[in-house]
Write a protein that holds these residues in place. Structure first.
Motif, PDB file in Angstrom:
ATOM      1  N   PHE A   1       0.833  -1.201   0.000  1.00  0.00           N
ATOM      2  CA  PHE A   1       0.000   0.000   0.000  1.00  0.00           C
ATOM      3  C   PHE A   1       0.870   1.254   0.000  1.00  0.00           C
ATOM      4  O   PHE A   1       2.012   1.231   0.456  1.00  0.00           O
ATOM      5  N   PHE A   2       0.290   2.336  -0.485  1.00  0.00           N
ATOM      6  CA  PHE A   2       0.933   3.647  -0.417  1.00  0.00           C
ATOM      7  C   PHE A   2       0.965   4.102   1.040  1.00  0.00           C
ATOM      8  O   PHE A   2      -0.003   3.938   1.767  1.00  0.00           O
ATOM      9  N   VAL A   3       2.093   4.660   1.451  1.00  0.00           N
ATOM     10  CA  VAL A   3       2.221   5.195   2.805  1.00  0.00           C
ATOM     11  C   VAL A   3       2.609   6.671   2.708  1.00  0.00           C
ATOM     12  O   VAL A   3       3.636   7.007   2.112  1.00  0.00           O
ATOM     13  N   MET A   4       1.767   7.520   3.270  1.00  0.00           N
ATOM     14  CA  MET A   4       2.061   8.950   3.299  1.00  0.00           C
ATOM     15  C   MET A   4       2.752   9.273   4.610  1.00  0.00           C
ATOM     16  O   MET A   4       2.240   8.957   5.678  1.00  0.00           O
ATOM     17  N   GLU A   5       3.925   9.878   4.488  1.00  0.00           N
ATOM     18  CA  GLU A   5       4.732  10.202   5.663  1.00  0.00           C
ATOM     19  C   GLU A   5       4.478  11.637   6.099  1.00  0.00           C
ATOM     20  O   GLU A   5       4.482  12.545   5.274  1.00  0.00           O
ATOM     21  N   SER A   6       4.262  11.830   7.395  1.00  0.00           N
ATOM     22  CA  SER A   6       3.999  13.182   7.895  1.00  0.00           C
ATOM     23  C   SER A   6       5.270  13.930   8.270  1.00  0.00           C
ATOM     24  O   SER A   6       5.244  15.138   8.426  1.00  0.00           O
ATOM     25  N   GLU A   7       6.376  13.229   8.406  1.00  0.00           N
ATOM     26  CA  GLU A   7       7.628  13.884   8.789  1.00  0.00           C
ATOM     27  C   GLU A   7       8.687  13.679   7.713  1.00  0.00           C
ATOM     28  O   GLU A   7       8.840  12.592   7.180  1.00  0.00           O
ATOM     29  N   GLY A   8       9.384  14.749   7.394  1.00  0.00           N
ATOM     30  CA  GLY A   8      10.535  14.650   6.511  1.00  0.00           C
ATOM     31  C   GLY A   8      10.238  14.753   5.031  1.00  0.00           C
ATOM     32  O   GLY A   8      11.103  15.141   4.270  1.00  0.00           O
ATOM     33  N   LYS A   9       9.053  14.415   4.594  1.00  0.00           N
ATOM     34  CA  LYS A   9       8.752  14.432   3.167  1.00  0.00           C
ATOM     35  C   LYS A   9       7.687  15.484   2.868  1.00  0.00           C
ATOM     36  O   LYS A   9       6.721  15.626   3.611  1.00  0.00           O
ATOM     37  N   LYS A  10       7.895  16.188   1.755  1.00  0.00           N
ATOM     38  CA  LYS A  10       6.907  17.171   1.316  1.00  0.00           C
ATOM     39  C   LYS A  10       6.168  16.624   0.104  1.00  0.00           C
ATOM     40  O   LYS A  10       6.734  15.887  -0.698  1.00  0.00           O
ATOM     41  N   TYR A  11       4.909  17.018  -0.009  1.00  0.00           N
ATOM     42  CA  TYR A  11       4.050  16.604  -1.110  1.00  0.00           C
ATOM     43  C   TYR A  11       3.506  17.852  -1.784  1.00  0.00           C
ATOM     44  O   TYR A  11       3.312  18.881  -1.146  1.00  0.00           O
ATOM     45  N   PHE A  12       3.230  17.744  -3.068  1.00  0.00           N
ATOM     46  CA  PHE A  12       2.645  18.859  -3.806  1.00  0.00           C
ATOM     47  C   PHE A  12       1.157  18.865  -3.486  1.00  0.00           C
ATOM     48  O   PHE A  12       0.453  17.912  -3.820  1.00  0.00           O
ATOM     49  N   SER A  13       0.690  19.910  -2.805  1.00  0.00           N
ATOM     50  CA  SER A  13      -0.710  19.894  -2.371  1.00  0.00           C
ATOM     51  C   SER A  13      -1.302  21.292  -2.272  1.00  0.00           C
ATOM     52  O   SER A  13      -0.589  22.297  -2.296  1.00  0.00           O
ATOM     53  N   SER A  14      -2.619  21.305  -2.101  1.00  0.00           N
ATOM     54  CA  SER A  14      -3.326  22.549  -1.834  1.00  0.00           C
ATOM     55  C   SER A  14      -3.117  22.904  -0.362  1.00  0.00           C
ATOM     56  O   SER A  14      -2.763  22.050   0.453  1.00  0.00           O
ATOM     57  N   GLU A  15      -3.362  24.154  -0.020  1.00  0.00           N
ATOM     58  CA  GLU A  15      -3.162  24.603   1.362  1.00  0.00           C
ATOM     59  C   GLU A  15      -4.028  23.833   2.350  1.00  0.00           C
ATOM     60  O   GLU A  15      -3.599  23.555   3.464  1.00  0.00           O
ATOM     61  N   ASP A  16      -5.245  23.487   1.939  1.00  0.00           N
ATOM     62  CA  ASP A  16      -6.165  22.788   2.848  1.00  0.00           C
ATOM     63  C   ASP A  16      -5.967  21.271   2.848  1.00  0.00           C
ATOM     64  O   ASP A  16      -6.701  20.550   3.516  1.00  0.00           O
ATOM     65  N   GLU A  17      -4.987  20.777   2.093  1.00  0.00           N
ATOM     66  CA  GLU A  17      -4.636  19.350   2.014  1.00  0.00           C
ATOM     67  C   GLU A  17      -5.733  18.480   1.399  1.00  0.00           C
ATOM     68  O   GLU A  17      -5.683  17.262   1.497  1.00  0.00           O
ATOM     69  N   ASN A  18      -6.726  19.086   0.757  1.00  0.00           N
ATOM     70  CA  ASN A  18      -7.767  18.294   0.097  1.00  0.00           C
ATOM     71  C   ASN A  18      -7.298  17.741  -1.242  1.00  0.00           C
ATOM     72  O   ASN A  18      -7.811  16.737  -1.710  1.00  0.00           O
ATOM     73  N   LEU A  19      -6.335  18.408  -1.862  1.00  0.00           N
ATOM     74  CA  LEU A  19      -5.754  17.923  -3.113  1.00  0.00           C
ATOM     75  C   LEU A  19      -4.271  17.665  -2.872  1.00  0.00           C
ATOM     76  O   LEU A  19      -3.541  18.553  -2.438  1.00  0.00           O
ATOM     77  N   ILE A  20      -3.863  16.442  -3.151  1.00  0.00           N
ATOM     78  CA  ILE A  20      -2.458  16.062  -2.983  1.00  0.00           C
ATOM     79  C   ILE A  20      -2.039  15.287  -4.227  1.00  0.00           C
ATOM     80  O   ILE A  20      -2.763  14.404  -4.691  1.00  0.00           O
ATOM     81  N   PHE A  21      -0.875  15.630  -4.756  1.00  0.00           N
ATOM     82  CA  PHE A  21      -0.332  14.997  -5.958  1.00  0.00           C
ATOM     83  C   PHE A  21       1.082  14.529  -5.657  1.00  0.00           C
ATOM     84  O   PHE A  21       1.886  15.284  -5.110  1.00  0.00           O
ATOM     85  N   THR A  22       1.378  13.287  -6.014  1.00  0.00           N
ATOM     86  CA  THR A  22       2.727  12.773  -5.767  1.00  0.00           C
ATOM     87  C   THR A  22       3.035  11.581  -6.661  1.00  0.00           C
ATOM     88  O   THR A  22       2.120  10.902  -7.132  1.00  0.00           O
ATOM     89  N   ALA A  23       4.317  11.350  -6.884  1.00  0.00           N
ATOM     90  CA  ALA A  23       4.748  10.080  -7.465  1.00  0.00           C
ATOM     91  C   ALA A  23       4.620   9.082  -6.325  1.00  0.00           C
ATOM     92  O   ALA A  23       5.228   9.255  -5.274  1.00  0.00           O
ATOM     93  N   ALA A  24       3.793   8.064  -6.500  1.00  0.00           N
ATOM     94  CA  ALA A  24       3.427   7.194  -5.380  1.00  0.00           C
ATOM     95  C   ALA A  24       4.103   5.830  -5.407  1.00  0.00           C
ATOM     96  O   ALA A  24       4.470   5.308  -4.366  1.00  0.00           O
ATOM     97  N   PHE A  25       4.222   5.252  -6.586  1.00  0.00           N
ATOM     98  CA  PHE A  25       4.774   3.906  -6.704  1.00  0.00           C
ATOM     99  C   PHE A  25       5.862   3.947  -7.762  1.00  0.00           C
ATOM    100  O   PHE A  25       5.582   4.129  -8.945  1.00  0.00           O
ATOM    101  N   ILE A  26       7.104   3.777  -7.328  1.00  0.00           N
ATOM    102  CA  ILE A  26       8.240   3.952  -8.223  1.00  0.00           C
ATOM    103  C   ILE A  26       9.036   2.654  -8.288  1.00  0.00           C
ATOM    104  O   ILE A  26       9.522   2.174  -7.263  1.00  0.00           O
ATOM    105  N   PRO A  27       9.168   2.083  -9.480  1.00  0.00           N
ATOM    106  CA  PRO A  27       9.961   0.850  -9.590  1.00  0.00           C
ATOM    107  C   PRO A  27      11.441   1.128  -9.369  1.00  0.00           C
ATOM    108  O   PRO A  27      11.928   2.221  -9.646  1.00  0.00           O
ATOM    109  N   ILE A  28      12.136   0.123  -8.864  1.00  0.00           N
ATOM    110  CA  ILE A  28      13.581   0.259  -8.715  1.00  0.00           C
ATOM    111  C   ILE A  28      14.196   0.317 -10.119  1.00  0.00           C
ATOM    112  O   ILE A  28      13.591  -0.146 -11.093  1.00  0.00           O
TER     113      ILE A  28
END
Length: 153
Positions: free
Chosen positions: A32-59
Motif C-alpha cells: 500500500f501507499f504510505v504517506m509520511e507526515s515527517e521529513g517528506k513534502k508533497y505537492f498539495s493545496s493549502e487545505d490538504e484536500n488535493l495532494i499529488f505525488t509520485a506514489a509507486f516507483i519501480p527500482i
C-alpha cells in the motif's frame, strides 16, 4: 487554488493511510501507499484536500518492465495513473530556451468512470504542470493530453 510542496499534517496522513491505496507494482514492492507526515513534502493545496505525488516507483532494474505511478488524492477519493512524455522540443531565442513539452495521461478506467472526469483531468493536468520546476533561462510551454486530446481549462 494555491499548490506548493509542503508537509502534510499527521491527521491527514493517517486518513490517507487508512484508505489502503493498493500498489499496482508486483508483490515484492510495498502493498500500500504510505504517506509520511515527517521529513517528506508533497505537492498539495493549502487545505490538504488535493495532494499529488509520485506514489509507486519501480527500482531502476525494474524500469524496463514497470512504470512509475502517480497519485491524486481529492478529498477522500484517490486516482492512481501514469503519464508519459510524448515530446520535448527546445528552441533558443534571444538567450532564452523555450521547452515545448507534451505529456499524455495514459487511459485510466477509474478516471473514465468518474462523475467528475473533466474536473479530475483538469486538476491532474494543472498539478503536472505546476510541479515541473523551470530552470534558469528556460520557459516551459506544456501541453497535457488525454486520449489524444489536449486538456484545456
Amino acid at each position: 487554488m494555491k499548490y506548493n510542496y509542503r508537509h502534510i499534517s499527521p491527521e491527514r496522513c493517517q486518513e490517507i493511510n487508512n484508505m489502503k491505496i493498493p500498489s499496482p507494482l508486483p508483490p515484492y514492492y510495498p502493498e500500500f501507499f504510505v504517506m509520511e507526515s515527517e521529513g517528506k513534502k508533497y505537492f498539495s493545496s493549502e487545505d490538504e484536500n488535493l495532494i499529488f505525488t509520485a506514489a509507486f516507483i519501480p527500482i531502476p532494474a525494474d524500469r524496463e518492465f514497470y512504470q512509475e505511478y502517480y497519485l491524486l488524492i481529492k478529498d477522500n477519493e484517490y486516482f492512481i495513473f501514469n503519464y508519459k512524455r510524448v515530446s520535448n522540443e527546445t528552441v533558443k531565442k534571444d538567450n532564452i530556451i523555450y521547452a515545448d513539452i507534451v505529456n499524455e495521461i495514459l487511459p485510466n478506467d477509474k478516471i473514465d468512470n468518474c462523475n467528475e472526469k473533466d474536473e479530475i483531468l483538469h486538476i491532474i493536468s494543472e498539478m503536472i504542470k505546476k510541479s515541473n520546476t523551470p530552470h534558469f533561462n528556460v520557459i516551459i510551454r506544456e501541453k497535457i493530453l488525454y486520449n489524444g486530446k489536449e486538456i484545456k481549462y
